[in-house]
Design a protein around this motif. Structure first.
Motif, PDB file in Angstrom:
ATOM      1  N   ALA A  17     -50.604  29.074  56.255  1.00 44.15           N
ATOM      2  CA  ALA A  17     -51.832  28.281  56.210  1.00 44.15           C
ATOM      3  C   ALA A  17     -51.948  27.528  57.537  1.00 44.15           C
ATOM      4  N   ARG A  18     -53.166  27.309  57.945  1.00 42.99           N
ATOM      5  CA  ARG A  18     -53.364  26.608  59.212  1.00 42.99           C
ATOM      6  C   ARG A  18     -54.698  25.892  59.211  1.00 42.99           C
ATOM      7  N   GLU A  19     -54.879  25.078  60.232  1.00 41.67           N
ATOM      8  CA  GLU A  19     -56.135  24.358  60.375  1.00 41.67           C
ATOM      9  C   GLU A  19     -56.973  25.050  61.440  1.00 41.67           C
ATOM     10  N   GLY A  20     -58.241  25.233  61.136  1.00 34.03           N
ATOM     11  CA  GLY A  20     -59.149  25.857  62.084  1.00 34.03           C
ATOM     12  C   GLY A  20     -60.400  25.008  62.251  1.00 34.03           C
ATOM     13  N   ARG A  21     -61.380  25.555  62.927  1.00 34.22           N
ATOM     14  CA  ARG A  21     -62.647  24.843  63.136  1.00 34.22           C
ATOM     15  C   ARG A  21     -63.810  25.762  62.795  1.00 34.22           C
ATOM     16  N   ASN A  22     -64.812  25.178  62.161  1.00 29.26           N
ATOM     17  CA  ASN A  22     -66.048  25.898  61.900  1.00 29.26           C
ATOM     18  C   ASN A  22     -66.756  26.049  63.247  1.00 29.26           C
ATOM     19  N   PRO A  23     -67.009  27.266  63.703  1.00 26.22           N
ATOM     20  CA  PRO A  23     -67.577  27.443  65.038  1.00 26.22           C
ATOM     21  C   PRO A  23     -68.987  26.864  65.202  1.00 26.22           C
ATOM     22  N   SER A  24     -69.733  26.797  64.118  1.00 19.55           N
ATOM     23  CA  SER A  24     -71.103  26.292  64.267  1.00 19.55           C
ATOM     24  C   SER A  24     -71.178  24.773  64.245  1.00 19.55           C
TER      25      SER A  24
ATOM     26  N   GLY B 240     -68.127  22.668  64.401  1.00 24.81           N
ATOM     27  CA  GLY B 240     -66.960  22.052  65.016  1.00 24.81           C
ATOM     28  C   GLY B 240     -66.094  21.301  64.010  1.00 24.81           C
ATOM     29  N   GLU B 241     -66.495  21.321  62.748  1.00 24.31           N
ATOM     30  CA  GLU B 241     -65.777  20.615  61.688  1.00 24.31           C
ATOM     31  C   GLU B 241     -64.437  21.295  61.410  1.00 24.31           C
ATOM     32  N   LYS B 242     -63.393  20.479  61.168  1.00 25.03           N
ATOM     33  CA  LYS B 242     -62.079  21.021  60.852  1.00 25.03           C
ATOM     34  C   LYS B 242     -62.099  21.611  59.447  1.00 25.03           C
ATOM     35  N   ILE B 243     -61.469  22.783  59.285  1.00 28.72           N
ATOM     36  CA  ILE B 243     -61.372  23.415  57.973  1.00 28.72           C
ATOM     37  C   ILE B 243     -59.931  23.888  57.761  1.00 28.72           C
ATOM     38  N   LYS B 244     -59.553  24.035  56.508  1.00 29.94           N
ATOM     39  CA  LYS B 244     -58.226  24.545  56.186  1.00 29.94           C
ATOM     40  C   LYS B 244     -58.347  26.035  55.894  1.00 29.94           C
ATOM     41  N   ILE B 245     -57.496  26.812  56.532  1.00 30.06           N
ATOM     42  CA  ILE B 245     -57.464  28.258  56.313  1.00 30.06           C
ATOM     43  C   ILE B 245     -56.230  28.536  55.466  1.00 30.06           C
ATOM     44  N   LYS B 246     -56.437  29.198  54.322  1.00 30.79           N
ATOM     45  CA  LYS B 246     -55.356  29.451  53.384  1.00 30.79           C
ATOM     46  C   LYS B 246     -54.353  30.448  53.936  1.00 30.79           C
ATOM     47  N   ALA B 247     -53.143  30.389  53.410  1.00 25.72           N
ATOM     48  CA  ALA B 247     -52.116  31.385  53.725  1.00 25.72           C
ATOM     49  C   ALA B 247     -52.597  32.735  53.180  1.00 25.72           C
ATOM     50  N   ALA B 248     -52.159  33.807  53.814  1.00 27.06           N
ATOM     51  CA  ALA B 248     -52.611  35.134  53.385  1.00 27.06           C
ATOM     52  C   ALA B 248     -51.570  36.187  53.738  1.00 27.06           C
TER      53      ALA B 248
END
Length: 91
Positions: free
Chosen positions: A57-64, A66-74
Motif C-alpha cells: 500500500a502506498r500514498e499517491g496523488r490525484n492528478p487532477s 493534487g489531493e493525497k489518496i491512499k492506494i491499496k496493496a495489490a
C-alpha cells in the motif's frame, strides 16, 4: 501482434489447424492463469518467468486535484525475461 496473428503463427509453425492452434493457445493461457492464481511461478526456459508479486500500500496523488489518496496493496503479475529472449531482442 494480436491474438489472431498469434494463432496464425502457431498454426503455421506447428502445422495445426487454426481451431487446434486456438485451443492450444487457450490451454496455455489457462494453465498460466491457474498457476499464478495458486501463487506458483510459471517458468518457461529460455523465454522467461511469470510470478505473482505483492505491491505494498502506498500514498499517491490525484492528478487532477493534487489531493493525497491512499492506494491499496495489490497482487500483480511480474515477468522476467530469460537469457535467450533478451538476446533475441537485442539482435
Amino acid at each position: 501482434m494480436n491474438r489472431a496473428e498469434l494463432i496464425d503463427l502457431i498454426s503455421d509453425k506447428a502445422e495445426l489447424t487454426k481451431t487446434s492452434a486456438s485451443r492450444a493457445l487457450d490451454a496455455l493461457l489457462e494453465g498460466v492463469t491457474i498457476s499464478l492464481q495458486n501463487g506458483d511461478p510459471v517458468v518457461l526456459v529460455n523465454f522467461g518467468t511469470f510470478t505473482v508479486k505483492q505491491r505494498a500500500a502506498r500514498e499517491g496523488r490525484n492528478p487532477s486535484t493534487g489531493e493525497k489518496i491512499k492506494i491499496k496493496a495489490a497482487k500483480v503479475v511480474g515477468f522476467k525475461a530469460g537469457k535467450a529472449l533478451k538476446e533475441a531482442v537485442k539482435a
